[in-house]
Design a protein around this motif. Sequence first.
Motif, PDB file in Angstrom:
ATOM      1  N   VAL A   1       0.754  -1.324   0.201  1.00 41.55           N
ATOM      2  CA  VAL A   1      -0.004  -0.066   0.000  1.00 41.55           C
ATOM      3  C   VAL A   1       0.898   1.226  -0.041  1.00 41.55           C
ATOM      4  CG1 VAL A   1      -1.776   1.364   1.353  1.00 41.55           C
ATOM      5  CG2 VAL A   1      -1.765  -1.254   1.195  1.00 41.55           C
ATOM      6  N   VAL A   2       0.596   1.983  -1.094  1.00 48.26           N
ATOM      7  CA  VAL A   2       1.599   3.401  -0.867  1.00 48.26           C
ATOM      8  C   VAL A   2       0.645   4.622  -0.640  1.00 48.26           C
ATOM      9  CG1 VAL A   2       2.618   4.894  -2.504  1.00 48.26           C
ATOM     10  CG2 VAL A   2       2.976   2.517  -2.976  1.00 48.26           C
ATOM     11  N   LEU A   3       1.072   5.274   0.454  1.00 50.81           N
ATOM     12  CA  LEU A   3       0.374   6.602   0.793  1.00 50.81           C
ATOM     13  C   LEU A   3       0.488   7.462  -0.268  1.00 50.81           C
ATOM     14  CD1 LEU A   3      -1.413   7.600   2.918  1.00 50.81           C
ATOM     15  CD2 LEU A   3       0.516   8.222   4.244  1.00 50.81           C
ATOM     16  N   LEU A   4      -0.207   7.805  -0.965  1.00 43.08           N
ATOM     17  CA  LEU A   4      -0.014   8.652  -2.368  1.00 43.08           C
ATOM     18  C   LEU A   4      -0.827  10.057  -2.267  1.00 43.08           C
ATOM     19  CD1 LEU A   4       1.251   8.312  -5.016  1.00 43.08           C
ATOM     20  CD2 LEU A   4      -1.043   7.622  -5.850  1.00 43.08           C
ATOM     21  N   SER A   5      -0.162  11.335  -1.879  1.00 43.04           N
ATOM     22  CA  SER A   5      -0.516  12.552  -1.734  1.00 43.04           C
ATOM     23  C   SER A   5      -0.858  13.181  -3.080  1.00 43.04           C
ATOM     24  CB  SER A   5       0.175  13.485  -0.959  1.00 43.04           C
ATOM     25  OG  SER A   5       1.602  13.537  -1.512  1.00 43.04           O
ATOM     26  N   GLY A   6      -0.103  12.465  -4.128  1.00 38.55           N
ATOM     27  CA  GLY A   6      -0.086  13.361  -5.419  1.00 38.55           C
ATOM     28  C   GLY A   6       1.339  14.235  -5.571  1.00 38.55           C
ATOM     29  N   GLY A   7       2.051  14.343  -4.484  1.00 36.90           N
ATOM     30  CA  GLY A   7       3.296  15.144  -4.517  1.00 36.90           C
ATOM     31  C   GLY A   7       4.487  14.273  -5.086  1.00 36.90           C
ATOM     32  N   LEU A   8       5.468  14.901  -5.377  1.00 39.27           N
ATOM     33  CA  LEU A   8       6.698  14.075  -6.045  1.00 39.27           C
ATOM     34  C   LEU A   8       7.288  13.143  -5.167  1.00 39.27           C
ATOM     35  CD1 LEU A   8       8.889  14.433  -7.901  1.00 39.27           C
ATOM     36  CD2 LEU A   8      10.177  15.936  -6.523  1.00 39.27           C
ATOM     37  N   ASP A   9       7.263  13.287  -3.783  1.00 39.16           N
ATOM     38  CA  ASP A   9       7.737  12.385  -2.707  1.00 39.16           C
ATOM     39  C   ASP A   9       7.045  10.988  -2.737  1.00 39.16           C
ATOM     40  OD1 ASP A   9       9.539  14.431  -2.044  1.00 39.16           O
ATOM     41  OD2 ASP A   9       9.152  14.755  -0.338  1.00 39.16           O
ATOM     42  N   SER A  10       5.709  11.044  -2.845  1.00 40.49           N
ATOM     43  CA  SER A  10       4.959  10.024  -2.555  1.00 40.49           C
ATOM     44  C   SER A  10       5.080   9.331  -3.975  1.00 40.49           C
ATOM     45  CB  SER A  10       3.566  10.261  -2.324  1.00 40.49           C
ATOM     46  OG  SER A  10       2.913  11.070  -3.187  1.00 40.49           O
ATOM     47  N   MET A  11       5.089   9.840  -5.269  1.00 45.04           N
ATOM     48  CA  MET A  11       5.276   9.385  -6.320  1.00 45.04           C
ATOM     49  C   MET A  11       6.503   8.341  -6.546  1.00 45.04           C
ATOM     50  SD  MET A  11       5.233  10.978 -10.405  1.00 45.04           S
ATOM     51  CE  MET A  11       7.114  11.329 -10.231  1.00 45.04           C
ATOM     52  N   VAL A  12       7.553   9.102  -6.007  1.00 45.37           N
ATOM     53  CA  VAL A  12       9.178   8.270  -5.872  1.00 45.37           C
ATOM     54  C   VAL A  12       9.038   7.147  -5.314  1.00 45.37           C
ATOM     55  CG1 VAL A  12      11.378   8.528  -5.608  1.00 45.37           C
ATOM     56  CG2 VAL A  12      10.462  10.382  -6.953  1.00 45.37           C
ATOM     57  N   ALA A  13       8.053   7.215  -3.753  1.00 42.27           N
ATOM     58  CA  ALA A  13       7.994   6.209  -3.123  1.00 42.27           C
ATOM     59  C   ALA A  13       7.328   5.143  -3.661  1.00 42.27           C
ATOM     60  CB  ALA A  13       7.401   6.670  -1.884  1.00 42.27           C
ATOM     61  N   GLY A  14       6.363   5.479  -4.431  1.00 38.80           N
ATOM     62  CA  GLY A  14       5.390   4.393  -5.227  1.00 38.80           C
ATOM     63  C   GLY A  14       6.297   3.794  -6.505  1.00 38.80           C
ATOM     64  N   GLY A  15       7.124   4.446  -6.898  1.00 37.70           N
ATOM     65  CA  GLY A  15       8.070   4.204  -8.090  1.00 37.70           C
ATOM     66  C   GLY A  15       9.021   3.171  -7.583  1.00 37.70           C
ATOM     67  N   LEU A  16       9.422   3.375  -6.599  1.00 37.33           N
ATOM     68  CA  LEU A  16      10.737   2.433  -5.833  1.00 37.33           C
ATOM     69  C   LEU A  16       9.753   1.056  -5.308  1.00 37.33           C
ATOM     70  CD1 LEU A  16      12.601   5.091  -3.878  1.00 37.33           C
ATOM     71  CD2 LEU A  16      13.323   3.626  -5.626  1.00 37.33           C
ATOM     72  N   ALA A  17       8.553   1.161  -4.807  1.00 34.26           N
ATOM     73  CA  ALA A  17       7.804  -0.071  -4.565  1.00 34.26           C
ATOM     74  C   ALA A  17       7.343  -0.866  -5.880  1.00 34.26           C
ATOM     75  CB  ALA A  17       6.458   0.521  -3.983  1.00 34.26           C
ATOM     76  N   ARG A  18       7.219  -0.346  -6.771  1.00 35.52           N
ATOM     77  CA  ARG A  18       6.950  -0.953  -8.103  1.00 35.52           C
ATOM     78  C   ARG A  18       8.337  -1.526  -8.722  1.00 35.52           C
ATOM     79  NH1 ARG A  18       5.147   2.505 -13.119  1.00 35.52           N
ATOM     80  NH2 ARG A  18       7.273   3.210 -13.006  1.00 35.52           N
ATOM     81  N   GLU A  19       9.264  -0.624  -8.599  1.00 33.52           N
ATOM     82  CA  GLU A  19      10.586  -1.180  -9.080  1.00 33.52           C
ATOM     83  C   GLU A  19      11.065  -2.580  -8.208  1.00 33.52           C
ATOM     84  OE1 GLU A  19      14.891   0.715 -10.269  1.00 33.52           O
ATOM     85  OE2 GLU A  19      14.233   0.813  -8.158  1.00 33.52           O
ATOM     86  N   ALA A  20      10.689  -2.506  -7.181  1.00 35.97           N
ATOM     87  CA  ALA A  20      11.264  -3.705  -6.285  1.00 35.97           C
ATOM     88  C   ALA A  20      10.252  -4.805  -6.409  1.00 35.97           C
ATOM     89  CB  ALA A  20      11.059  -3.261  -4.767  1.00 35.97           C
ATOM     90  N   GLY A  21       9.141  -4.756  -7.267  1.00 39.34           N
ATOM     91  CA  GLY A  21       8.380  -5.959  -7.539  1.00 39.34           C
ATOM     92  C   GLY A  21       7.077  -6.004  -7.044  1.00 39.34           C
ATOM     93  N   TYR A  22       6.733  -4.971  -6.106  1.00 37.50           N
ATOM     94  CA  TYR A  22       5.321  -4.764  -5.629  1.00 37.50           C
ATOM     95  C   TYR A  22       4.200  -4.572  -6.637  1.00 37.50           C
ATOM     96  CZ  TYR A  22       7.866  -5.266  -1.198  1.00 37.50           C
ATOM     97  OH  TYR A  22       8.663  -5.705  -0.309  1.00 37.50           O
ATOM     98  N   HIS A  23       2.946  -5.182  -6.116  1.00 38.73           N
ATOM     99  CA  HIS A  23       1.872  -4.660  -6.890  1.00 38.73           C
ATOM    100  C   HIS A  23       1.337  -3.463  -6.105  1.00 38.73           C
ATOM    101  CE1 HIS A  23       1.773  -8.035  -9.635  1.00 38.73           C
ATOM    102  NE2 HIS A  23       1.878  -8.774  -8.345  1.00 38.73           N
ATOM    103  N   VAL A  24       1.162  -2.334  -6.493  1.00 37.77           N
ATOM    104  CA  VAL A  24       0.883  -0.966  -5.790  1.00 37.77           C
ATOM    105  C   VAL A  24      -0.696  -0.754  -5.701  1.00 37.77           C
ATOM    106  CG1 VAL A  24       0.930   1.302  -5.870  1.00 37.77           C
ATOM    107  CG2 VAL A  24       2.766   0.052  -6.444  1.00 37.77           C
ATOM    108  N   LEU A  25      -1.196  -0.596  -4.282  1.00 40.10           N
ATOM    109  CA  LEU A  25      -2.354  -0.480  -3.967  1.00 40.10           C
ATOM    110  C   LEU A  25      -2.238   1.029  -3.162  1.00 40.10           C
ATOM    111  CD1 LEU A  25      -3.197  -3.458  -1.854  1.00 40.10           C
ATOM    112  CD2 LEU A  25      -3.640  -3.059  -4.423  1.00 40.10           C
ATOM    113  N   ALA A  26      -2.880   1.953  -4.006  1.00 42.04           N
ATOM    114  CA  ALA A  26      -2.650   3.604  -3.881  1.00 42.04           C
ATOM    115  C   ALA A  26      -3.572   3.926  -2.922  1.00 42.04           C
ATOM    116  CB  ALA A  26      -2.535   4.462  -5.046  1.00 42.04           C
TER     117      ALA A  26
END
Length: 230
Positions: free
Chosen positions: A10-35
């Motif tokens: 689960v990615v806590l997604l605000s819409g800001g740059l930081d949360s986008m990059v955190a989500g991108g790193l989760a995806r890169e690590a092979g996780y399925h993202v639930l926002a």
Amino acid sequence: MVANKGKFAVVLLSGGLDSMVAGGLAREAGYHVLALTIDYNQRHRVELQAAARVATALNAMSHIVLPLDLTAFGGSALTADLAVPKSGVGSSIPITYVPARNTIFLSLTLGLAEVSGASDIFIGVNALDYSGYPDCRPEFIDAFQKMAALATKAGVEGHPLRINAPLQHMSKADIVREAQRLGLDAGLTWSCYDPGPGNRHCGLCDSCRLRSKGFEEAGLPDPTDYAAKP
């Protein structure tokens, strides 16, 4: 970070740059993202539109926008009729701090993670180039991790959810570079606390100043439309 095929975060997604990059790193690590995005009736509600754009860019499996009207509490320039400071980033906790926001938001994220069977939570907090919020510090994340292990069925049964804060020790310039490395479009994101007419970044609030500084120090073009030069 080790890839986790078939696992969910689960990615806590605000819409800001930081949360986008955190989500991108989760995806890169092979996780399925639930926002998960919290609509707390914030002054800068335009960030909710940015969150939807970012969730799409991250190929999120789901994107929940959860209403939680924190204007009932007030206490912040983001949730009450108080002026957003424009004089520069100071050394004290600013009036844009929303009382206990990350504690509240992470608690909701924890609930969603447990229900959905996610093993991890990703949050884009940062303790270097930020506005001095106490709930962005490593000590807070560590304490919440311990609490999460005690407070959940998963934790009691020996499978505590992991709280990942991969940007914790990055500068804003590092985060900008990471967005580029991940192939993410920073122009999709929103940072400004006090949007002007036409939903332009004001350029003078703490968040705008930190965003602009990050692009400048990273030596990368800033796609942001500022009403005033930071």
